[in-house]
Motif scaffolding. Structure first.
Motif, PDB file in Angstrom:
ATOM      1  N   VAL A   1       9.810 -40.005 -52.702  1.00 55.60           N
ATOM      2  CA  VAL A   1      10.070 -38.880 -51.818  1.00 55.60           C
ATOM      3  C   VAL A   1      11.584 -38.756 -51.656  1.00 55.60           C
ATOM      4  N   ASP A   2      12.140 -37.654 -52.099  1.00 52.32           N
ATOM      5  CA  ASP A   2      13.589 -37.477 -52.150  1.00 52.32           C
ATOM      6  C   ASP A   2      14.235 -37.726 -50.792  1.00 52.32           C
ATOM      7  N   ARG A   3      15.214 -38.607 -50.777  1.00 60.86           N
ATOM      8  CA  ARG A   3      16.022 -38.965 -49.616  1.00 60.86           C
ATOM      9  C   ARG A   3      15.241 -39.684 -48.512  1.00 60.86           C
ATOM     10  N   LEU A   4      13.983 -40.028 -48.795  1.00 61.95           N
ATOM     11  CA  LEU A   4      13.183 -40.700 -47.777  1.00 61.95           C
ATOM     12  C   LEU A   4      12.722 -42.093 -48.203  1.00 61.95           C
ATOM     13  N   GLY A   5      12.238 -42.235 -49.425  1.00 55.27           N
ATOM     14  CA  GLY A   5      11.765 -43.545 -49.853  1.00 55.27           C
ATOM     15  C   GLY A   5      10.709 -43.449 -50.935  1.00 55.27           C
ATOM     16  N   SER A   6       9.990 -44.545 -51.124  1.00 52.52           N
ATOM     17  CA  SER A   6       9.025 -44.642 -52.207  1.00 52.52           C
ATOM     18  C   SER A   6       7.708 -45.220 -51.709  1.00 52.52           C
TER      19      SER A   6
ATOM     20  N   ALA B   1       8.895 -47.741 -48.565  1.00 56.99           N
ATOM     21  CA  ALA B   1       9.063 -47.428 -47.142  1.00 56.99           C
ATOM     22  C   ALA B   1       9.430 -45.950 -47.059  1.00 56.99           C
ATOM     23  N   LEU B   2       9.363 -45.387 -45.861  1.00 52.89           N
ATOM     24  CA  LEU B   2       9.800 -44.010 -45.628  1.00 52.89           C
ATOM     25  C   LEU B   2      10.741 -43.995 -44.431  1.00 52.89           C
ATOM     26  N   ASP B   3      11.921 -43.408 -44.613  1.00 52.13           N
ATOM     27  CA  ASP B   3      12.920 -43.353 -43.556  1.00 52.13           C
ATOM     28  C   ASP B   3      12.550 -42.262 -42.541  1.00 52.13           C
ATOM     29  N   TRP B   4      13.365 -42.127 -41.505  1.00 54.62           N
ATOM     30  CA  TRP B   4      13.105 -41.140 -40.453  1.00 54.62           C
ATOM     31  C   TRP B   4      12.996 -39.739 -41.055  1.00 54.62           C
ATOM     32  N   HIS B   5      11.952 -39.010 -40.655  1.00 50.83           N
ATOM     33  CA  HIS B   5      11.767 -37.652 -41.152  1.00 50.83           C
ATOM     34  C   HIS B   5      10.789 -36.907 -40.252  1.00 50.83           C
ATOM     35  N   ASN B   6      10.696 -35.619 -40.475  1.00 44.33           N
ATOM     36  CA  ASN B   6       9.736 -34.773 -39.770  1.00 44.33           C
ATOM     37  C   ASN B   6       8.893 -34.057 -40.814  1.00 44.33           C
ATOM     38  N   ASP B   7       7.591 -34.018 -40.609  1.00 49.16           N
ATOM     39  CA  ASP B   7       6.691 -33.484 -41.629  1.00 49.16           C
ATOM     40  C   ASP B   7       6.672 -31.967 -41.706  1.00 49.16           C
ATOM     41  N   THR B   8       7.446 -31.295 -40.890  1.00 54.04           N
ATOM     42  CA  THR B   8       7.460 -29.836 -40.942  1.00 54.04           C
ATOM     43  C   THR B   8       8.592 -29.296 -41.818  1.00 54.04           C
TER      44      THR B   8
ATOM     45  N   GLY C   1       5.141 -51.200 -40.122  1.00 54.65           N
ATOM     46  CA  GLY C   1       4.886 -50.520 -38.865  1.00 54.65           C
ATOM     47  C   GLY C   1       5.273 -49.050 -38.899  1.00 54.65           C
ATOM     48  N   PHE C   2       4.613 -48.283 -38.038  1.00 53.90           N
ATOM     49  CA  PHE C   2       4.888 -46.851 -37.880  1.00 53.90           C
ATOM     50  C   PHE C   2       5.656 -46.663 -36.569  1.00 53.90           C
ATOM     51  N   GLU C   3       6.698 -45.835 -36.595  1.00 48.63           N
ATOM     52  CA  GLU C   3       7.477 -45.568 -35.392  1.00 48.63           C
ATOM     53  C   GLU C   3       7.673 -44.070 -35.229  1.00 48.63           C
ATOM     54  N   LEU C   4       7.569 -43.619 -33.973  1.00 49.19           N
ATOM     55  CA  LEU C   4       7.730 -42.209 -33.629  1.00 49.19           C
ATOM     56  C   LEU C   4       8.730 -42.102 -32.482  1.00 49.19           C
ATOM     57  N   ARG C   5       9.720 -41.214 -32.620  1.00 51.13           N
ATOM     58  CA  ARG C   5      10.738 -41.088 -31.579  1.00 51.13           C
ATOM     59  C   ARG C   5      11.194 -39.636 -31.428  1.00 51.13           C
ATOM     60  N   LYS C   6      11.886 -39.375 -30.309  1.00 48.34           N
ATOM     61  CA  LYS C   6      12.517 -38.077 -30.110  1.00 48.34           C
ATOM     62  C   LYS C   6      13.786 -38.007 -30.957  1.00 48.34           C
ATOM     63  N   THR C   7      13.982 -36.915 -31.641  1.00 52.11           N
ATOM     64  CA  THR C   7      15.118 -36.801 -32.560  1.00 52.11           C
ATOM     65  C   THR C   7      16.448 -36.769 -31.810  1.00 52.11           C
ATOM     66  N   ALA C   8      16.527 -35.997 -30.757  1.00 61.41           N
ATOM     67  CA  ALA C   8      17.808 -35.785 -30.075  1.00 61.41           C
ATOM     68  C   ALA C   8      18.298 -37.042 -29.372  1.00 61.41           C
ATOM     69  N   THR C   9      17.411 -37.736 -28.663  1.00 61.76           N
ATOM     70  CA  THR C   9      17.819 -38.887 -27.846  1.00 61.76           C
ATOM     71  C   THR C   9      17.485 -40.228 -28.482  1.00 61.76           C
TER      72      THR C   9
ATOM     73  N   LEU D   1      10.571 -34.186 -32.882  1.00 64.50           N
ATOM     74  CA  LEU D   1      10.182 -35.569 -33.161  1.00 64.50           C
ATOM     75  C   LEU D   1      10.457 -35.935 -34.608  1.00 64.50           C
ATOM     76  N   GLU D   2      10.580 -37.239 -34.853  1.00 68.56           N
ATOM     77  CA  GLU D   2      10.660 -37.761 -36.211  1.00 68.56           C
ATOM     78  C   GLU D   2       9.976 -39.124 -36.244  1.00 68.56           C
ATOM     79  N   HIS D   3       9.539 -39.524 -37.443  1.00 70.66           N
ATOM     80  CA  HIS D   3       8.840 -40.804 -37.576  1.00 70.66           C
ATOM     81  C   HIS D   3       9.232 -41.474 -38.885  1.00 70.66           C
ATOM     82  N   ARG D   4       8.898 -42.748 -38.987  1.00 69.51           N
ATOM     83  CA  ARG D   4       9.176 -43.489 -40.211  1.00 69.51           C
ATOM     84  C   ARG D   4       8.123 -44.577 -40.394  1.00 69.51           C
ATOM     85  N   VAL D   5       8.078 -45.126 -41.630  1.00 68.96           N
ATOM     86  CA  VAL D   5       7.200 -46.257 -41.964  1.00 68.96           C
ATOM     87  C   VAL D   5       8.085 -47.384 -42.476  1.00 68.96           C
ATOM     88  N   LEU D   6       8.035 -48.523 -41.811  1.00 66.21           N
ATOM     89  CA  LEU D   6       8.876 -49.661 -42.158  1.00 66.21           C
ATOM     90  C   LEU D   6       8.352 -50.371 -43.403  1.00 66.21           C
ATOM     91  N   PRO D   7       9.209 -51.065 -44.124  1.00 61.97           N
ATOM     92  CA  PRO D   7       8.759 -51.772 -45.331  1.00 61.97           C
ATOM     93  C   PRO D   7       7.864 -52.956 -45.002  1.00 61.97           C
TER      94      PRO D   7
END
Length: 256
Positions: A44-49, A101-108, A133-141, A165-171
């Protein structure tokens, strides 16, 4: 499960866990197909594999199962997202290789039609692992809203994919692979009443039949190949020359 409690959890954490979402018999079949399935690399371009199932069999089956109208209605009540039409997703896996892994991103960001409303992951792992692990956070703060690790096959996490919002999947650190169905609840582009949704009340049965149909097709191909190989061996043992499938000629016919 009554929706009132989960609705409060979703409002606070922008995500909700659904324990034992998949029926046991169907889950056993899906896990077996996960073990025997084939996967290909997916970058996935700029996100991970990661790796994705190819062809998608488990993914297609769960698209049907999770699109049953009663479940979609429950999700609408819990999350406040209306007019959910179906689920679209696929089976993916990550390995403890230092890469997946997949770095911080938004699915929209790549949702040109603007139809995605919620994300979902369903655990289909049958091997223990550390990390992932899966993590979800507010983008701005960068306020962390949810940290979640799949620890039970058949359980799911439904999460918000709103623009703030944005989320990621850790390795993975060890073990695995980590296999999950990952997808989205998609809103109909035109407003559909619930009685206009596809008739998928028997979604689980349809999914099993779909898998069985693919298996029968593959078995027929294998059986045909094996029978052809046996026929070639028989003909070869009779001293048959020329192309496979030619009838054997007796000694008397050869003398003539």
């Amino acid at each position: 499960m009554p929706p009132d409690g989960p609705a409060r959890v979703f409002e606070r954490h922008r995500a909700i866990e659904c324990r034992d979402l998949i029926e046991p018999d169907l889950l056993a079949s899906l896990l077996d197909h996960c073990r025997r399935g084939s996967f290909v690399a997916d970058h996935v371009d700029r996100l991970g594999s990661r790796e994705v199932e190819a062809p998608q069999r488990v993914g297609v089956a769960l698209n049907i199962v999770l699109s049953r109208p009663p479940f979609l209605h429950w999700v609408e009540v819990v999350t406040g997202c209306q007019d959910l039409h179906r689920v679209e997703g696929r089976l993916v896996q990550t390995r403890a290789n230092g890469l997946d892994a997949l770095d911080w991103h938004n699915d929209t960001h790549d949702d040109a039609a603007g139809a995605r409303r919620l994300g979902i992951t369903v655990n289909l792992s049958d091997a223990a692992y550390e990390g992932g692990g899966f993590e979800l956070r507010k983008t701005a703060t960068q306020e962390m809203l949810t940290r979640y690790c799949h620890d039970r096959a058949g359980s799911a996490l439904i999460f918000d994919i709103a623009g703030d919002l944005e989320h990621r999947v850790l390795p993975l650190m060890s073990g695995g692979p980590r296999r999950v169905f990952t997808g989205w609840f998609v809103q109909a582009l035109l407003r559909f009443r619930s009685d206009h949704r596809p008739d998928l009340q028997e979604g689980a049965a349809c999914a099993v039949l779909l898998i069985m149909r693919v298996e029968r097709r593959d078995r027929r191909k294998t059986l045909h190949r094996d029978r052809r190989g046996e026929r070639q061996q028989v003909l070869s043992s009779r001293g048959v020359a020329g192309q496979c499938g030619q009838p054997a000629r007796s000694e008397e016919m050869r003398r003539q």
